[in-house]
Write an enzyme that holds these catalytic residues in place. Sequence first.
Site, PDB file in Angstrom:
ATOM      1  N   GLY A 183      -5.342   5.872   1.912  1.00 18.74           N
ATOM      2  CA  GLY A 183      -4.948   5.227   3.175  1.00 18.74           C
ATOM      3  C   GLY A 183      -3.602   4.545   3.001  1.00 18.74           C
ATOM      4  O   GLY A 183      -3.392   3.418   3.435  1.00 18.74           O
ATOM      5  N   LYS A 209     -19.425  -2.718   6.507  1.00 21.04           N
ATOM      6  CA  LYS A 209     -18.793  -3.576   5.501  1.00 21.04           C
ATOM      7  C   LYS A 209     -19.846  -4.146   4.530  1.00 21.04           C
ATOM      8  O   LYS A 209     -19.549  -4.392   3.366  1.00 21.04           O
ATOM      9  CB  LYS A 209     -17.992  -4.691   6.173  1.00 21.04           C
ATOM     10  CG  LYS A 209     -16.776  -4.178   6.964  1.00 21.04           C
ATOM     11  CD  LYS A 209     -15.772  -3.449   6.083  1.00 21.04           C
ATOM     12  CE  LYS A 209     -14.501  -3.076   6.822  1.00 21.04           C
ATOM     13  NZ  LYS A 209     -13.579  -2.279   5.987  1.00 21.04           N
ATOM     14  N   VAL A 268      -4.637  -8.793  10.855  1.00 25.06           N
ATOM     15  CA  VAL A 268      -3.232  -8.439  11.158  1.00 25.06           C
ATOM     16  C   VAL A 268      -3.245  -7.260  12.119  1.00 25.06           C
ATOM     17  O   VAL A 268      -4.265  -6.574  12.254  1.00 25.06           O
ATOM     18  CB  VAL A 268      -2.434  -8.047   9.882  1.00 25.06           C
ATOM     19  CG1 VAL A 268      -2.230  -9.228   8.959  1.00 25.06           C
ATOM     20  CG2 VAL A 268      -3.093  -6.885   9.156  1.00 25.06           C
ATOM     21  N   VAL A 269      -2.097  -7.016  12.764  1.00 27.28           N
ATOM     22  CA  VAL A 269      -2.026  -5.917  13.719  1.00 27.28           C
ATOM     23  C   VAL A 269      -1.784  -4.614  12.959  1.00 27.28           C
ATOM     24  O   VAL A 269      -0.776  -4.470  12.264  1.00 27.28           O
ATOM     25  CB  VAL A 269      -0.888  -6.131  14.738  1.00 27.28           C
ATOM     26  CG1 VAL A 269      -0.888  -5.021  15.775  1.00 27.28           C
ATOM     27  CG2 VAL A 269      -1.008  -7.488  15.403  1.00 27.28           C
ATOM     28  N   TYR A 315     -17.660  -7.903  15.455  1.00 27.78           N
ATOM     29  CA  TYR A 315     -17.247  -7.328  14.167  1.00 27.78           C
ATOM     30  C   TYR A 315     -18.314  -7.530  13.087  1.00 27.78           C
ATOM     31  O   TYR A 315     -19.088  -6.626  12.800  1.00 27.78           O
ATOM     32  CB  TYR A 315     -15.889  -7.925  13.732  1.00 27.78           C
ATOM     33  CG  TYR A 315     -15.209  -7.095  12.669  1.00 27.78           C
ATOM     34  CD1 TYR A 315     -14.075  -6.338  12.937  1.00 27.78           C
ATOM     35  CD2 TYR A 315     -15.729  -7.021  11.377  1.00 27.78           C
ATOM     36  CE1 TYR A 315     -13.479  -5.548  11.964  1.00 27.78           C
ATOM     37  CE2 TYR A 315     -15.142  -6.242  10.398  1.00 27.78           C
ATOM     38  CZ  TYR A 315     -14.021  -5.512  10.693  1.00 27.78           C
ATOM     39  OH  TYR A 315     -13.438  -4.722   9.726  1.00 27.78           O
TER      40      TYR A 315
HETATM   41  P1  NAD Z   1      -4.576   1.476   9.285  1.00 18.55           P
HETATM   42  O1  NAD Z   1      -5.048   2.130  10.535  1.00 18.55           O
HETATM   43  O2  NAD Z   1      -3.283   0.767   9.312  1.00 18.55           O
HETATM   44  O3  NAD Z   1      -4.523   2.536   8.073  1.00 18.55           O
HETATM   45  C1  NAD Z   1      -5.538   3.467   7.850  1.00 18.55           C
HETATM   46  C2  NAD Z   1      -5.108   4.446   6.789  1.00 18.55           C
HETATM   47  O4  NAD Z   1      -6.197   5.371   6.570  1.00 18.55           O
HETATM   48  C3  NAD Z   1      -3.895   5.308   7.158  1.00 18.55           C
HETATM   49  O5  NAD Z   1      -3.101   5.492   6.004  1.00 18.55           O
HETATM   50  C4  NAD Z   1      -4.516   6.655   7.555  1.00 18.55           C
HETATM   51  O6  NAD Z   1      -3.665   7.780   7.374  1.00 18.55           O
HETATM   52  C5  NAD Z   1      -5.668   6.689   6.566  1.00 18.55           C
HETATM   53  N1  NAD Z   1      -6.733   7.620   6.920  1.00 18.55           N
HETATM   54  C6  NAD Z   1      -7.560   7.589   7.992  1.00 18.55           C
HETATM   55  N2  NAD Z   1      -8.424   8.620   7.931  1.00 18.55           N
HETATM   56  C7  NAD Z   1      -8.151   9.313   6.795  1.00 18.55           C
HETATM   57  C8  NAD Z   1      -8.690  10.468   6.173  1.00 18.55           C
HETATM   58  N3  NAD Z   1      -9.731  11.115   6.683  1.00 18.55           N
HETATM   59  N4  NAD Z   1      -8.121  10.900   5.020  1.00 18.55           N
HETATM   60  C9  NAD Z   1      -7.063  10.258   4.472  1.00 18.55           C
HETATM   61  N5  NAD Z   1      -6.517   9.146   5.009  1.00 18.55           N
HETATM   62  C10 NAD Z   1      -7.062   8.686   6.162  1.00 18.55           C
HETATM   63  O7  NAD Z   1      -5.774   0.502   8.848  1.00 18.55           O
HETATM   64  P2  NAD Z   1      -5.833  -0.978   8.224  1.00 18.55           P
HETATM   65  O8  NAD Z   1      -6.039  -1.953   9.337  1.00 18.55           O
HETATM   66  O9  NAD Z   1      -4.750  -1.186   7.239  1.00 18.55           O
HETATM   67  O10 NAD Z   1      -7.257  -0.899   7.479  1.00 18.55           O
HETATM   68  C11 NAD Z   1      -7.381  -0.636   6.092  1.00 18.55           C
HETATM   69  C12 NAD Z   1      -8.612  -1.364   5.573  1.00 18.55           C
HETATM   70  O11 NAD Z   1      -8.383  -2.786   5.683  1.00 18.55           O
HETATM   71  C13 NAD Z   1      -9.906  -1.083   6.359  1.00 18.55           C
HETATM   72  O12 NAD Z   1     -10.992  -1.070   5.468  1.00 18.55           O
HETATM   73  C14 NAD Z   1     -10.014  -2.292   7.267  1.00 18.55           C
HETATM   74  O13 NAD Z   1     -11.340  -2.557   7.685  1.00 18.55           O
HETATM   75  C15 NAD Z   1      -9.498  -3.378   6.328  1.00 18.55           C
HETATM   76  N6  NAD Z   1      -9.086  -4.634   6.995  1.00 18.55           N
HETATM   77  C16 NAD Z   1      -8.201  -4.618   8.025  1.00 18.55           C
HETATM   78  C17 NAD Z   1      -7.853  -5.821   8.646  1.00 18.55           C
HETATM   79  C18 NAD Z   1      -6.876  -5.860   9.810  1.00 18.55           C
HETATM   80  O14 NAD Z   1      -6.777  -6.896  10.454  1.00 18.55           O
HETATM   81  N7  NAD Z   1      -6.154  -4.778  10.067  1.00 18.55           N
HETATM   82  C19 NAD Z   1      -8.393  -7.031   8.179  1.00 18.55           C
HETATM   83  C20 NAD Z   1      -9.252  -7.018   7.089  1.00 18.55           C
HETATM   84  C21 NAD Z   1      -9.599  -5.805   6.496  1.00 18.55           C
END
Ligand code: NAD
Length: 406
Positions: free
Chosen positions: A59, A255, A284-285, A246
């Site tokens: 990711g 989770k 974060v966004v 959530y």
């Molecule tokens: P994001 O949407 O910015 O990034 C998701 C990534 O996953 C991208 O690189 C995308 O290409 C990749 N991806 C999706 N499906 C895929 C697949 N089948 N194969 C390969 N790559 C794939 O997401 P994010 O918000 O950075 O989330 C990442 C993690 O952080 C998640 O577990 C999320 O729950 C966690 N998280 C996010 C936040 C927040 O506020 N954004 C807060 C706490 C935790």
Amino acid sequence: MADQRGSDCLAMIVKPRIRGFICTTAHPLGCAANVRRQLDTVKTAGPIEAGVRNALVLGCSGGYGLASRILAGAGCGANTLGVSLEKPPTTAKTATAGWYNNAAFEAEATALGVRAQTLNADAFADAAKDQVVEALKENFGPLDLLVYSLASPVRKHPRTGVLHRSVIKPLGEPLRMKSLNVDKGEVVEVELAPGSDADVANTVAVMGGEDWELWIDALDRAGLLAPGFRTLAFTYLGSELTWPIYRGGTLGKAKEDLDRAATALRARLAPLGGVARVASLKGVVTQASSAIPVVPLYMSLLFKVMKEQALHEGCIEHIHRLFATQLARGAALRLDESGRIRVDDLELSEPVQNEIRRRWPLVTTENLHELGDLAGFKADFLNIFGFGLDGVDYDADLDPTARPLG
Ligand code: NAD
């Protein structure tokens, strides 16, 4: 995008085209500027001695995964192999933002003197695991760090072939809650039907810990986990204001499964001197978080309050703190009773949460700009797709298929 100049000409002017919580265009130069801005933040903060030579980021193309790759590469001086699922450009359509981010990171990595390779593949599939094993054997060697940062709406299960779809729903009773129509800048009430047992099972299958465990299986079998290997996956625990949608909903169940997997992986990695942890991060966004109902309203208030209290962190600042205080050699780990790393302490601090709780019942469309930071939320959203970055000429023609220069 606007204004494509004829079918045999690759020049176009790229403007944001927003559909709900997604932007269907991405600006290549803006995405490169966004990656550079994050790299500069990390370089300015100075190197982090974390003993990471080779890192795999699943990711890697956006949000917390991209920030982790930037920290590993530019902060720790690590070679990085990244996996993400992004759409390449055509002569008529821009690529997805993550595709440009990957290209920009690879170009910048050359200048940093570290190796960077990216695979565009479905990380849930066995084929991606095989490709990664091959790439590590050929170009990297054993891994010191694996960051699991996938956020996906679907997963085709590699054993059963079933296509699971994750949903973001409350559990138990129907939920009526304040939310935000980001496009219109309106505070609205939403009513959300509760998820079923099947919704929970599907969401756990997509966003739970099974795939993380399958990755460790594949890498361990191939002898690609270095002594002292560490792996992290990310969770959001958040404020009780967001719990109904959530933490207490379908996604929260997934989770919980990630926590289960971390415990199992810790036992399994112990003989290697390795460790697996879930890290609880701040809101974060990102593309993933923008899609969650209620969360954009909560985040608008959160950003305003954290900025007022001089505590605000964007994606890169937050992951910098994770690496600098929790992954650096000799770090004193901030673990909770479940063994999770906690860097969401600033978001969840009493002064921040008390103030958000005070504002929550008061916020309306009319006072949103005063009580919340809709402008900051929208700016962060546009930045994800490479729009609104300083120093980018958004009226210039460009070729969406050109690779950035290193
Ligand atoms: P994001 O949407 O910015 O990034 C998701 C990534 O996953 C991208 O690189 C995308 O290409 C990749 N991806 C999706 N499906 C895929 C697949 N089948 N194969 C390969 N790559 C794939 O997401 P994010 O918000 O950075 O989330 C990442 C993690 O952080 C998640 O577990 C999320 O729950 C966690 N998280 C996010 C936040 C927040 O506020 N954004 C807060 C706490 C935790």
